[in-house]
Design an enzyme around this catalytic site. Structure first.
Site, short mmCIF file in Angstrom:
data_model
loop_
_atom_site.label_atom_id
_atom_site.label_comp_id
_atom_site.label_asym_id
_atom_site.label_seq_id
_atom_site.Cartn_x
_atom_site.Cartn_y
_atom_site.Cartn_z
CE LYS A 124 -31.51 -36.65 -58.15
NZ LYS A 124 -30.34 -37.41 -58.64
C1 LIG Z 1 -30.41 -38.68 -59.13
C2 LIG Z 1 -29.31 -39.17 -59.99
C3 LIG Z 1 -29.46 -40.31 -60.81
C4 LIG Z 1 -30.72 -41.16 -60.82
O1 LIG Z 1 -31.80 -40.50 -61.39
P1 LIG Z 1 -33.31 -41.04 -61.16
O2 LIG Z 1 -34.18 -39.97 -61.68
O3 LIG Z 1 -33.43 -41.22 -59.66
O4 LIG Z 1 -33.43 -42.32 -61.88
C5 LIG Z 1 -28.39 -40.68 -61.63
N1 LIG Z 1 -27.23 -40.00 -61.63
C6 LIG Z 1 -27.05 -38.90 -60.86
C7 LIG Z 1 -25.74 -38.21 -60.89
C8 LIG Z 1 -28.07 -38.44 -60.02
O5 LIG Z 1 -27.89 -37.36 -59.24
#
Ligand SMILES: *Cc1c(COP(=O)(O)O)cnc(C)c1O
Length: 486
Positions: A124
Site C-alpha cells: 500500500k
Molecule cells: C491490502 C492488501 C492486499 C489486498 O489488496 P487489494 O487491493 O485490497 O486487493 C493484499 N495483501 C496485503 C499485504 C495488503 O495489505
C-alpha cells in the site's frame, strides 16, 4: 482527461477534482472516460527509465490538469531509494520494485515483484506515498486543509499515516481496535510522534471502529465543517499509482514487446488487480491476471462461476492473511463497468441489487442478470483460493526451494500462481508484504522468526502516542473538533 462514474449519473470531473474524494456523488466509482493507450514505441522508450520517470510518464496520461513540471517533481520526490529502502540482501533499492526469480515450473519462469519495501513493509506504500505528496500539493494550491478520518485493522491505516506524517494541511485521525492488532502493527502506528497524526484505540472490535467512521461521516454538517476526507482503496489516484508497477514489472521481465507476462495478485478489495486490468487495457502485453484469494473467496467465486455474492459479517473469516479478509470487493465495480461495455444503467441496477439482495449473477443461466461471464476470459482474468494450510505449506516450500521467506499474503499468491502457469509465459507474483509483519504465522510455518529489515529491530519498545476511547461517537467528534480547531 475527464472521469466518469460507473453509475452514469454524476457529471464528468478532472483528476484534481476527484483526487481528494471517494465515491462519485451517485454512489459509483470514477474511471477515465477512455483509457489512454501506450504505443509500442513508448514501451520501448520506457525500458530505460527510472521508476520515478516511468511513474511520471504514466501519471501524466491521467493527471492532465497538473502541470508536467509539478508532476515530475512529485514523482521524483516519492519514488526514491530512501523511501523504498527495506529491500532484501542483494537487492537494489533504486529499482523500487525489484524482481526476484522464484522458480522454473511447468515450463514457465516464476518471479516475485517486491512491492513492500516502503516504510510500512506492505504494497500500500506504493500508492499511498504518492497520494501524500499529491494531497499536500493540491491542498496548498487550493489554500485548503483536510482531515483524514478512517478505521484500520492494520495495513491501510499505517500506510496512510506514514504517507501523511508531517504533511502541511493534513491531519490523520485513525481508529483501530484497542489491543487487537499485532504488537508489530501497533508499534508501527503508535510510535509515530508527528503532531498531525492521531491514533485512537477504540475499546471494541474493528466493526465498532468502522461504525464510528460511518456515524461521523453521515453527519454531513460536521463532515463539511471539519473538512473530513478518507483515503480508502477506491481512491482513483491510488489505483493509477499502482498501474505503474505493472508496467515496470512487465518491462523488467521482458526484452521485447512481443513477449507476454502474467501476474498473480493476492487480492482483497480488488484495488491492486484493478490496476493490472487498467495496464492491460492500455495495451501492456499482459496475458493473464490471476486473482488469488484466501478463505474469503468472493472474487474466486465470481471468476469461477459468474456469481458475485457478498458475504455477511458472520461469513467473513479472520485469517492469517488478514489484509485480504473482505466481505465485498470495493473496487470490483470498476471491472464490471468494463465487462458490461460501460453500460452504466446496468451497473447501477446490479450494484443496487448487491445492496438489496447481496449480489448478482452474470452466469447466463436462466433467471440470471446477464451472460457477461462468458467474456471474462477476454480480459485475461483467472482466479484461485488458498487457505491456512496452503499458506503454511507454500511458505515452507518456497523457503526450502529458493531460500526466500515470503509473507502469508504472498504465499496465497504463489499457491494460486502455480495452478495457472502457461509454458513459455513468465508469471510475476506480486509480493504484497514482507514476512516480518506477519511473524506469528511465519513461526508456525518455519519454526523461526522472519528477518526484520534494519531499523525495525526494536520497534515494539519505542514510546507510543495514542488515545484510548470507548466506542462513543460524540466523544469522537469532540476529539476531532478539539484537535482541528475548526
Ligand atoms: C491490502 C492488501 C492486499 C489486498 O489488496 P487489494 O487491493 O485490497 O486487493 C493484499 N495483501 C496485503 C499485504 C495488503 O495489505
Amino acid at each position: 482527461m475527464q472521469y466518469v462514474s460507473t453509475r452514469g449519473q454524476s457529471a464528468p470531473q478532472s483528476f484534481s477534482e476527484i483526487l481528494l474524494g471517494g465515491l462519485a456523488p451517485d454512489g459509483g466509482l470514477f474511471l477515465p472516460a477512455e483509457y489512454p493507450r501506450i504505443s509500442g514505441a513508448e514501451l520501448d522508450a520506457w525500458r530505460k527509465l527510472s521508476y520515478a520517470d516511468l511513474a511520471f510518464e504514466v501519471l501524466k496520461k491521467f493527471a492532465t490538469d497538473i502541470p508536467e513540471a509539478d508532476l515530475r517533481a512529485l514523482t521524483a520526490k516519492t519514488y526514491t531509494a530512501e523511501v523504498y529502502r527495506n529491500v532484501r540482501a542483494g537487492e537494489d533499492a533504486g529499482q523500487i520494485t525489484p524482481l526476484r526469480r522464484l522458480e522454473e515450473r511447468g515450463g514457465a519462469t516464476v518471479l516475485l515483484q517486491a512491492l513492500s519495501n516502503g516504510p510500512t513493509l506492505a504494497f500500500k506504500d506504493m500508492a499511498m506515498q504518492l497520494l501524500g505528496n499529491l494531497f499536500e500539493y493540491t491542498l496548498a494550491k487550493q489554500h485548503e486543509e483536510l482531515n483524514i478520518f478512517g478505521a484500520t485493522s492494520g495495513d491501510t491505516g499505517s500506510a496512510a499515516e506514514y504517507a501523511m506524517r508531517g504533511k502541511r494541511g493534513i491531519r490523520v485521525f485513525m481508529l483501530s481496535p484497542h489491543k487487537k492488532m499485532s504488537a508489530f502493527q501497533t508499534a508501527q502506528m503508535f510510535s509515530l510522534q508527528d503532531p498531525n497524526i492521531f491514533n485512537i484505540a477504540v475499546e471494541g472490535v474493528f466493526d465498532d471502529c468502522q461504525d464510528m467512521v460511518k456515524a461521523v461521516s453521515n453527519d454531513l454538517e460536521f463532515k463539511a465543517r471539519q473538512k473530513i476526507g478518507t483515503v480508502n482503496s477506491i481512491n482513483w489516484a491510488r489505483v493509477v499509482a499502482q498501474v505503474v508497477y505493472y508496467i515496470r514489472g512487465y518491462l523488467a521481465a521482458t526484452t521485447s514487446n512481443d513477449q507476454k507476462v502474467s501476474f498473480t495478485v493476492p487480492s482483497g478489495n480488488f484495488g491492486n488487480i484493478c490496476a493490472g486490468h487498467i495496464a492491460r487495457m492500455m495495451g501492456v502485453p499482459i496475458d493473464k491476471l490471476v486473482a488469488a484469494t484466501n478463505e474469503n473467496d468472493v472474487l474466486d467465486e465470481f471468476f469461477r462461476t459468474g456469481v458475485y455474492r457478498v458475504r455477511k459479517s458472520a461469513e467473513t473469516y479472520h485469517t492469517s492473511s488478514p489484509s485480504m479478509d473482505i466481505s465485498k470487493a470495493s473496487n470490483f465495480e470498476r471491472f464490471v463497468f468494463d465487462l458490461l461495455d460501460r453500460d452504466a444503467d446496468r451497473v447501477r441496477q446490479l450494484f443496487r441489487k448487491v445492496e438489496t439482495e447481496g449480489g448478482f449473477d452474470l452466469s447466463g443461466r436462466p433467471g440470471s442478470d446477464g451472460d457477461e461471464f462468458r467474456k471474462v476470459a477476454q480480459y485475461g482474468f483467472l482466479s484461485g483460493k488458498s487457505v491456512h494450510r496452503d499458506r503454511l505449506a507454500t511458505i515452507r516450500d518456497v523457503r526450502e526451494s529458493s531460500g526466500i521467506t515470503i509473507d502469508t499474503h504472498t504465499a496465497d499468491g504463489v499457491k494460486v500462481a502455480r495452478e495457472h502457469l502457461t509454458p513459455g509465459v513468465t508469471m510475476i507474483v506480486l509480493e504484497t508484504a514482507l514476512p516480518a509483519k506477519f511473524n506469528e504465522t511465519i513461526r508456525e510455518a518455519l519454526g523461526r522468526d522472519a528477518e526484520r529489515p534494519a531499523g525495525f529491530e526494536n520497534i515494539e519498545s519505542l514510546p507510543q502516542r495514542f488515545e484510548v476511547m470507548p466506542p462513543d461517537v460524540e466523544r469522537m467528534k469532540a476529539f476531532i473538533a478539539a484537535n482541528t480547531g475548526l
